[in-house]
Design an enzyme around this catalytic site. Structure first.
Site, PDB file in Angstrom:
ATOM      1  N   GLU A  47       1.395   6.724   4.849  1.00  9.98           N
ATOM      2  CA  GLU A  47       1.998   7.514   3.765  1.00  9.98           C
ATOM      3  C   GLU A  47       3.526   7.457   3.832  1.00  9.98           C
ATOM      4  O   GLU A  47       4.124   7.582   4.903  1.00  9.98           O
ATOM      5  CB  GLU A  47       1.570   8.985   3.908  1.00  9.98           C
ATOM      6  CG  GLU A  47       0.068   9.198   3.887  1.00  9.98           C
ATOM      7  CD  GLU A  47      -0.412   9.849   2.614  1.00  9.98           C
ATOM      8  OE1 GLU A  47       0.402  10.029   1.689  1.00  9.98           O
ATOM      9  OE2 GLU A  47      -1.597  10.183   2.554  1.00  9.98           O
ATOM     10  N   CYS A  84       2.761   9.563  -4.508  1.00  7.05           N
ATOM     11  CA  CYS A  84       1.375   9.240  -4.143  1.00  7.05           C
ATOM     12  C   CYS A  84       0.447   8.948  -5.320  1.00  7.05           C
ATOM     13  O   CYS A  84      -0.058   7.834  -5.464  1.00  7.05           O
ATOM     14  CB  CYS A  84       0.776  10.379  -3.322  1.00  7.05           C
ATOM     15  SG  CYS A  84       1.691  10.785  -1.836  1.00  7.05           S
TER      16      CYS A  84
END
Length: 577
Positions: free
Chosen positions: A46, A85
């Site tokens: 991430e 995201c």
């Protein structure tokens, strides 16, 4: 090349061969065929730009990622279509730019307090031809598992994953079945800077900051926290690789490491600049092919989906907007440009588009009246963001590049010489020497918008409530499948365009529809050890209907699920007698 596969078709047995030898040979060929498709493993972290040793960062220590680079191909110019995201992940899972399929806003399902007034939480209604690409892999025999983050901006049909949970793993597949497995690593996420590590692996005073920050103790601390989280993520990645090796699947698989987008500090994440979209991307090929090499092709994250289908030998749908760069169906056409988009973040709207040729980046701001900065409650929890806002309010920011973040109006056009100005702080849009390059990139950008379409031209509320839900206040229901009894089973159909059909078979009535899996994950669940759970209950997997007759025995029951993405699913139950 003389492989096991073509050996089976090439060899012609002599009549004098013993029948047992013949049987052994035939079974061997069948086994070789079953193993013919390569396994694919994604290890997805991430929120990081290429803060990796093998990408030239001499400060951070990433031995496991660097080892993968030594055994594979390090791609140097890979970009996501968004700097955050959910829009990014929606484009990756579909192979489509998020602005063309209705998923550009961050995010579609959120706390109502973080949604604009009048906009409900929703599952995006994708164009009827669009699927999540793992469904195509399942149709050619792959077992697909996702552990565990999805965040696609839509509720995926049951046909996408055999299993998606904190217990999902290729280990649950049938013997010899090829697989596509995703393992998400959460510890480098922005939230883990908001909640920083208890101790730092690096001295904050040794941190070198980008040009757009004030050089403060807090900012250096958060940069050290970022590096600490990257090194912890590298350790998690090493655990995944070790598991692959213990299970004997590492050598013969594609092992692909990448980040879902760049950044994670203030004015990094969410931006469609280098710092928000440039990612590390490493591919370890089966048998170590191309080990230790570097690829400088310009690649977009919408190219991932067709590339996975190419590896699997699946047909690549014509609607996909990316080009395969891996596998036998790799395109000879290389990207000259990559594109990115930024739209609503939480309850704040903006509309920004960018194009890069790998050397220059052009940015077009559709709302120059707004500052580049957006006052996002989530980000404001980060210690360095709190400090920046405090300094701004007190008039203490002296860095002109940081002040530019808050200026309104912002320039409608931006042009950066990114290969010389990686922090993208020198806007060349009005410089006479760069007008030809600006004109080229502007023309390319607007032609791209015309070609793919841009749903953000329509207000989000209107798109959801009127265009998709037709004024009914809720999403439509997918049409139920039709079941036709055949001699030895049933055939299924659905006349609704865009509907995928999944099914499960039970002996007798429908029951025991869940399984219990042991939890093994590196996703957000493991960052919350206080929950104490060691197992998770998951749905019994659904099969993907690919046509023909589904074999059934008398007394068996078939449960059929139909869903078009963005619509509510429908189900029916049919007993075969």
């Amino acid at each position: 090349m003389f492989t096991t596969k073509n050996y089976c078709s090439f060899f012609k047995p002599d009549r004098q061969f013993h029948i047992k030898a013949m049987l052994f040979f035939v079974l061997g060929c069948a086994f070789a065929y079953a193993q013919d498709k390569a396994n694919i493993i994604w290890i997805v972290c991430e929120d990081i730009s290429p803060y990796v040793g093998s990408y030239g960062d001499a400060t951070v220590h990433t031995p496991n990622i660097d080892a993968l680079a030594q055994e594979g191909v390090r791609y140097t110019r890979v970009y996501t279509t968004a700097g955050v995201c959910a829009p990014s992940r929606s484009s990756i899972i579909t192979g489509m730019n998020q602005i063309s399929i209705g998923t550009p806003h961050m995010r579609t399902k959120n706390n109502p307090k973080l949604m604009p007034e009048g906009v409900p939480g929703y599952s995006a209604v994708l164009p009827e031809e669009v699927r999540a690409f793992p469904e195509y892999l399942r149709k050619v025999g792959y077992y697909t598992s996702n552990n565990a983050k999805e965040d696609y901006q839509f509720e995926e049909p049951v046909t996408v994953w055999d299993e998606s949970s904190v217990g999902a793993t290729y280990q649950n597949r049938e013997p010899g079945q090829p697989f596509f497995s995703v393992f998400n690593l959460a510890i480098s996420h922005e939230s883990q800077i908001i909640s920083p590590p208890d101790s730092l692996y690096h001295d904050p005073n040794e941190m070198v900051l980008p040009l757009y920050y004030e050089n403060t103790e807090q900012m250096r601390h958060d940069k050290a926290a970022l590096y600490t989280r990257v090194e912890q993520m590298d350790s998690d990645m090493g655990e995944v690789v070790a598991q692959l090796k213990r299970d004997g699947v590492y050598d013969d698989s594609y092992v692909i490491f990448y980040s879902d987008h760049g950044g994670n500090l203030p004015w990094m994440k969410r931006e469609i600049l280098e710092r928000g979209t440039h990612i590390p991307f490493i591919v370890k090929y089966p048998k170590g092919k191309f080990a230790g090499t570097v690829n400088n092709d310009l690649i977009s994250s919408i190219d991932f989906a067709p590339s996975m289908l190419s590896i699997a030998g699946a047909d690549i749908p014509e609607y996909l907007q990316g080009n395969a760069f891996l596998g036998p169906s790799s395109s000879s056409e290389k990207n000259n440009y990559v594109f990115a988009a930024r739209d609503r973040m939480a309850n704040h709207y903006d509309r920004v588009r960018s194009v890069s040729d790998g050397t220059f980046r052009y940015v077009y701001n559709f709302h120059p009246e707004l500052p580049k900065y957006q006052d996002l409650a989530y980000r404001s929890q980060m210690p360095s963001m709190k400090e920046i806002l405090s300094m701004k309010d007190a008039g203490q920011i002296k860095n002109p590049y940081l002040l530019d973040w808050f200026e309104a109006p912002k320039p409608q056009e931006e042009l950066y010489y990114t290969s010389k100005d990686p922090d993208e702080v020198h806007n060349l849009a009005e410089e006479p020497a760069y007008q030809k390059k600006k004109a080229e990139l502007k023309e390319v950008l607007f032609q791209w918008l015309k070609d793919v379409g841009d749903v953000a031209e329509v207000p989000e509320k209107e798109m959801v409530l009127e265009d998709w839900w037709k004024g009914k206040g809720e999403p439509p229901i997918t049409e139920r499948a039709k079941v036709k009894k055949e001699k030895d089973g049933v055939s299924l159909s659905n006349s609704m365009k865009g509907a995928s059909i999944g099914y499960r078979i039970f002996d007798g009535e429908v029951k025991d529809t869940t399984l219990v899996r042991p939890i093994k994950t590196w996703d957000f669940f493991y960052l919350m050890p206080q929950n104490g759970k060691t197992t998770v209950e998951v749905p019994k997997p659904w099969k993907v209907y690919t046509g023909g007759t589904v074999p059934l025995k008398k007394g068996q029951t078939i449960q059929v699920n139909s869903q078009r993405i963005g619509y509510r699913p429908s189900e029916l139950i049919y007993q075969f007698n």
